[in-house]
Write a protein that holds these residues in place. Structure first.
Motif, PDB file in Angstrom:
ATOM      1  N   VAL A   1      -2.241 -48.144 -33.085  1.00  0.00           N
ATOM      2  CA  VAL A   1      -1.791 -49.024 -32.009  1.00  0.00           C
ATOM      3  C   VAL A   1      -2.668 -50.272 -31.886  1.00  0.00           C
ATOM      4  O   VAL A   1      -2.159 -51.379 -31.675  1.00  0.00           O
ATOM      5  N   VAL A   2      -3.978 -50.122 -32.010  1.00  0.00           N
ATOM      6  CA  VAL A   2      -4.857 -51.291 -31.826  1.00  0.00           C
ATOM      7  C   VAL A   2      -4.606 -52.359 -32.886  1.00  0.00           C
ATOM      8  O   VAL A   2      -4.901 -53.539 -32.662  1.00  0.00           O
ATOM      9  N   GLN A   3      -4.029 -51.960 -34.028  1.00  0.00           N
ATOM     10  CA  GLN A   3      -3.702 -52.937 -35.065  1.00  0.00           C
ATOM     11  C   GLN A   3      -2.492 -53.788 -34.689  1.00  0.00           C
ATOM     12  O   GLN A   3      -2.236 -54.827 -35.311  1.00  0.00           O
ATOM     13  N   LEU A   4      -1.742 -53.347 -33.670  1.00  0.00           N
ATOM     14  CA  LEU A   4      -0.581 -54.102 -33.204  1.00  0.00           C
ATOM     15  C   LEU A   4      -0.941 -55.139 -32.146  1.00  0.00           C
ATOM     16  O   LEU A   4      -0.080 -55.916 -31.730  1.00  0.00           O
ATOM     17  N   LEU A   5      -2.190 -55.148 -31.688  1.00  0.00           N
ATOM     18  CA  LEU A   5      -2.580 -56.067 -30.627  1.00  0.00           C
ATOM     19  C   LEU A   5      -2.744 -57.490 -31.158  1.00  0.00           C
ATOM     20  O   LEU A   5      -3.365 -57.707 -32.198  1.00  0.00           O
ATOM     21  N   ASP A   6      -2.210 -58.442 -30.427  1.00  0.00           N
ATOM     22  CA  ASP A   6      -2.444 -59.841 -30.738  1.00  0.00           C
ATOM     23  C   ASP A   6      -3.944 -60.112 -30.639  1.00  0.00           C
ATOM     24  O   ASP A   6      -4.570 -59.788 -29.628  1.00  0.00           O
ATOM     25  N   PRO A   7      -4.561 -60.694 -31.651  1.00  0.00           N
ATOM     26  CA  PRO A   7      -6.024 -60.851 -31.633  1.00  0.00           C
ATOM     27  C   PRO A   7      -6.522 -61.840 -30.589  1.00  0.00           C
ATOM     28  O   PRO A   7      -7.673 -61.748 -30.149  1.00  0.00           O
ATOM     29  N   LYS A   8      -5.696 -62.797 -30.160  1.00  0.00           N
ATOM     30  CA  LYS A   8      -6.163 -63.847 -29.252  1.00  0.00           C
ATOM     31  C   LYS A   8      -6.118 -63.410 -27.790  1.00  0.00           C
ATOM     32  O   LYS A   8      -7.040 -63.703 -27.029  1.00  0.00           O
ATOM     33  N   GLU A   9      -5.027 -62.787 -27.373  1.00  0.00           N
ATOM     34  CA  GLU A   9      -4.939 -62.331 -25.992  1.00  0.00           C
ATOM     35  C   GLU A   9      -4.098 -61.062 -25.934  1.00  0.00           C
ATOM     36  O   GLU A   9      -3.026 -60.974 -26.528  1.00  0.00           O
ATOM     37  N   HIS A  10      -4.620 -60.096 -25.201  1.00  0.00           N
ATOM     38  CA  HIS A  10      -3.959 -58.784 -25.189  1.00  0.00           C
ATOM     39  C   HIS A  10      -4.477 -57.942 -24.036  1.00  0.00           C
ATOM     40  O   HIS A  10      -5.497 -58.234 -23.428  1.00  0.00           O
ATOM     41  N   PHE A  11      -3.716 -56.885 -23.753  1.00  0.00           N
ATOM     42  CA  PHE A  11      -4.224 -55.794 -22.921  1.00  0.00           C
ATOM     43  C   PHE A  11      -3.707 -54.484 -23.493  1.00  0.00           C
ATOM     44  O   PHE A  11      -2.684 -54.447 -24.196  1.00  0.00           O
ATOM     45  N   LEU A  12      -4.421 -53.419 -23.206  1.00  0.00           N
ATOM     46  CA  LEU A  12      -3.982 -52.080 -23.593  1.00  0.00           C
ATOM     47  C   LEU A  12      -4.360 -51.110 -22.480  1.00  0.00           C
ATOM     48  O   LEU A  12      -5.454 -51.194 -21.908  1.00  0.00           O
ATOM     49  N   ILE A  13      -3.433 -50.209 -22.166  1.00  0.00           N
ATOM     50  CA  ILE A  13      -3.667 -49.149 -21.189  1.00  0.00           C
ATOM     51  C   ILE A  13      -3.371 -47.808 -21.849  1.00  0.00           C
ATOM     52  O   ILE A  13      -2.293 -47.609 -22.415  1.00  0.00           O
ATOM     53  N   LEU A  14      -4.328 -46.903 -21.802  1.00  0.00           N
ATOM     54  CA  LEU A  14      -4.129 -45.526 -22.234  1.00  0.00           C
ATOM     55  C   LEU A  14      -4.295 -44.641 -21.014  1.00  0.00           C
ATOM     56  O   LEU A  14      -5.347 -44.654 -20.369  1.00  0.00           O
ATOM     57  N   ASN A  15      -3.256 -43.887 -20.687  1.00  0.00           N
ATOM     58  CA  ASN A  15      -3.304 -42.979 -19.550  1.00  0.00           C
ATOM     59  C   ASN A  15      -3.019 -41.568 -20.052  1.00  0.00           C
ATOM     60  O   ASN A  15      -2.068 -41.355 -20.808  1.00  0.00           O
ATOM     61  N   THR A  16      -3.843 -40.593 -19.664  1.00  0.00           N
ATOM     62  CA  THR A  16      -3.603 -39.216 -20.105  1.00  0.00           C
ATOM     63  C   THR A  16      -3.639 -38.289 -18.910  1.00  0.00           C
ATOM     64  O   THR A  16      -4.477 -38.429 -18.012  1.00  0.00           O
ATOM     65  N   TYR A  17      -2.686 -37.372 -18.904  1.00  0.00           N
ATOM     66  CA  TYR A  17      -2.670 -36.320 -17.886  1.00  0.00           C
ATOM     67  C   TYR A  17      -2.827 -34.999 -18.623  1.00  0.00           C
ATOM     68  O   TYR A  17      -1.870 -34.366 -19.031  1.00  0.00           O
ATOM     69  N   SER A  18      -4.063 -34.626 -18.850  1.00  0.00           N
ATOM     70  CA  SER A  18      -4.379 -33.383 -19.551  1.00  0.00           C
ATOM     71  C   SER A  18      -5.650 -32.820 -18.956  1.00  0.00           C
ATOM     72  O   SER A  18      -6.655 -33.533 -18.839  1.00  0.00           O
ATOM     73  N   LEU A  19      -5.629 -31.554 -18.560  1.00  0.00           N
ATOM     74  CA  LEU A  19      -6.788 -30.953 -17.907  1.00  0.00           C
ATOM     75  C   LEU A  19      -8.016 -30.941 -18.815  1.00  0.00           C
ATOM     76  O   LEU A  19      -9.136 -30.843 -18.343  1.00  0.00           O
ATOM     77  N   GLY A  20      -7.814 -31.055 -20.137  1.00  0.00           N
ATOM     78  CA  GLY A  20      -8.940 -31.014 -21.055  1.00  0.00           C
ATOM     79  C   GLY A  20      -9.537 -32.363 -21.387  1.00  0.00           C
ATOM     80  O   GLY A  20     -10.509 -32.450 -22.115  1.00  0.00           O
ATOM     81  N   PHE A  21      -8.950 -33.461 -20.861  1.00  0.00           N
ATOM     82  CA  PHE A  21      -9.415 -34.802 -21.200  1.00  0.00           C
ATOM     83  C   PHE A  21     -10.200 -35.406 -20.043  1.00  0.00           C
ATOM     84  O   PHE A  21      -9.790 -35.340 -18.892  1.00  0.00           O
ATOM     85  N   SER A  22     -11.330 -36.027 -20.373  1.00  0.00           N
ATOM     86  CA  SER A  22     -12.137 -36.719 -19.388  1.00  0.00           C
ATOM     87  C   SER A  22     -12.154 -38.206 -19.711  1.00  0.00           C
ATOM     88  O   SER A  22     -11.760 -38.633 -20.802  1.00  0.00           O
ATOM     89  N   SER A  23     -12.640 -39.008 -18.769  1.00  0.00           N
ATOM     90  CA  SER A  23     -12.730 -40.449 -19.005  1.00  0.00           C
ATOM     91  C   SER A  23     -13.738 -40.766 -20.105  1.00  0.00           C
ATOM     92  O   SER A  23     -13.613 -41.783 -20.793  1.00  0.00           O
ATOM     93  N   ILE A  24     -14.723 -39.904 -20.309  1.00  0.00           N
ATOM     94  CA  ILE A  24     -15.682 -40.116 -21.396  1.00  0.00           C
ATOM     95  C   ILE A  24     -14.994 -39.949 -22.751  1.00  0.00           C
ATOM     96  O   ILE A  24     -15.244 -40.710 -23.685  1.00  0.00           O
ATOM     97  N   ILE A  25     -14.115 -38.971 -22.858  1.00  0.00           N
ATOM     98  CA  ILE A  25     -13.339 -38.810 -24.092  1.00  0.00           C
ATOM     99  C   ILE A  25     -12.510 -40.065 -24.360  1.00  0.00           C
ATOM    100  O   ILE A  25     -12.465 -40.586 -25.487  1.00  0.00           O
TER     101      ILE A  25
END
Length: 304
Positions: A237-261
């Protein structure tokens, strides 16, 4: 002993603000009492392991419809008022866009919206309005009934919506119509396959939103398991980002995932990341408790 902070990114706790059509009234004893417009529901909530703040009598007095599960994922709705609606509309508005949703009672306890995502919708519109490109391209993966797609389109983006389930894409299209929007590109496809094809085509996007499930299936039976596939997805996915201006949001709802992960995942997939934010989304109950509802990582870059 010397304890070092090895992560440079501060962990945030974020909750939606000023949404008149949604209210988490209370939560506890593995349930939540919530208002969508003028309809008040009781639904199961596995994370609400603490006691309810309000009394059972207060819950029973307030609710209109309650979900009774037959299993962890399916069940049926019981109406206290037989005239209670099966389908109804609610709205969301921020400084840059206004959208509407058709809600409905499904057999798997969902109603067609995840209210905590309003935090991400605000980030999407702020980003789009800050780009130099007047019509940036936005890709919404695992897009469900289209909240992020609608808000991006409403803010002026050329928007592509990808989900593997045809019925929810149809639902998202209905939401587009009642929101007074047009021309979102609808794609019924396995998200990972779509991303790989876009890479081959050489396409790029100014904004990418991912809200992957813990488990899922593509339209042709493709299996998705978050911990098995999220690294491959992020590296592509990060290879699809426009290099000049972009945003990306990853949201996960999983009891095993933390913000550090999530932070480690983003930094390893995109070492040149700028303005990274990570944290936890929650809903603030009027009665007092905070209900955690997933972790996020997001970043953006504006052309200088």
């Amino acid at each position: 002993m010397i304890i070092k902070n090895i992560l440079s990114t501060q962990i945030q706790l974020l909750t939606p603000q000023h949404w008149k059509d949604y209210e988490l009234i209370d939560c506890g004893n593995f349930e939540k009492l919530e208002r969508f417009g003028d309809v008040i529901l009781i639904r199961p909530e596995p994370q609400a392991v603490w006691p309810k703040t309000l009394s059972e009598a207060e819950w029973n007095k307030r609710y209109h419809i309650k979900f009774k599960g037959r299993s962890a994922t399916t069940g049926e709705w019981a109406k206290k008022d037989p005239h209670a609606k099966d389908r109804w509309h609610i709205s969301y508005k921020n400084n840059d866009a206004a959208i509407k949703f058709r809600l409905g009672l499904t057999s798997f306890k969902h109603v067609g919206i995840f209210p905590e995502q309003a935090v991400n919708w605000d980030y999407i519109t702020e980003s789009i309005k800050s780009f130099s490109n007047p019509k940036p391209k936005v890709l919404n993966l695992f897009a469900y009934t289209g909240g992020a797609s609608l808000i991006a389109k409403g803010a002026g983006a050329d928007t592509t919506h990808v989900d593997s389930i045809k019925q929810v894409v149809t639902w998202a299209n209905e939401n587009q119509e009642i929101s007074g929007l047009t021309d979102i590109r609808w794609v019924v496809e396995d998200a990972l396959k779509f991303v790989k094809r876009e890479l081959k085509r050489g396409n790029t996007y100014n904004g990418i939103i991912l809200d992957p499930p813990a488990y899922g299936h593509g339209p042709k039976g493709e299996k998705w398991k978050l911990e098995d596939h999220i690294l491959e997805m992020m590296q592509d996915v990060v290879q699809l980002l426009d290099p000049k201006e972009h945003f990306l949001i990853l949201n996960t709802y999983s009891l095993g995932f933390s913000s550090i992960i999530v932070e480690n995942l983003i930094k390893s997939s995109f070492p040149k990341v700028e303005n990274l934010e990570v944290g936890e989304l929650y809903l603030q109950a009027t009665a007092g408790p905070k209900l955690p509802l997933g972790v996020f990582g997001k970043f953006r870059k504006f052309s200088k």
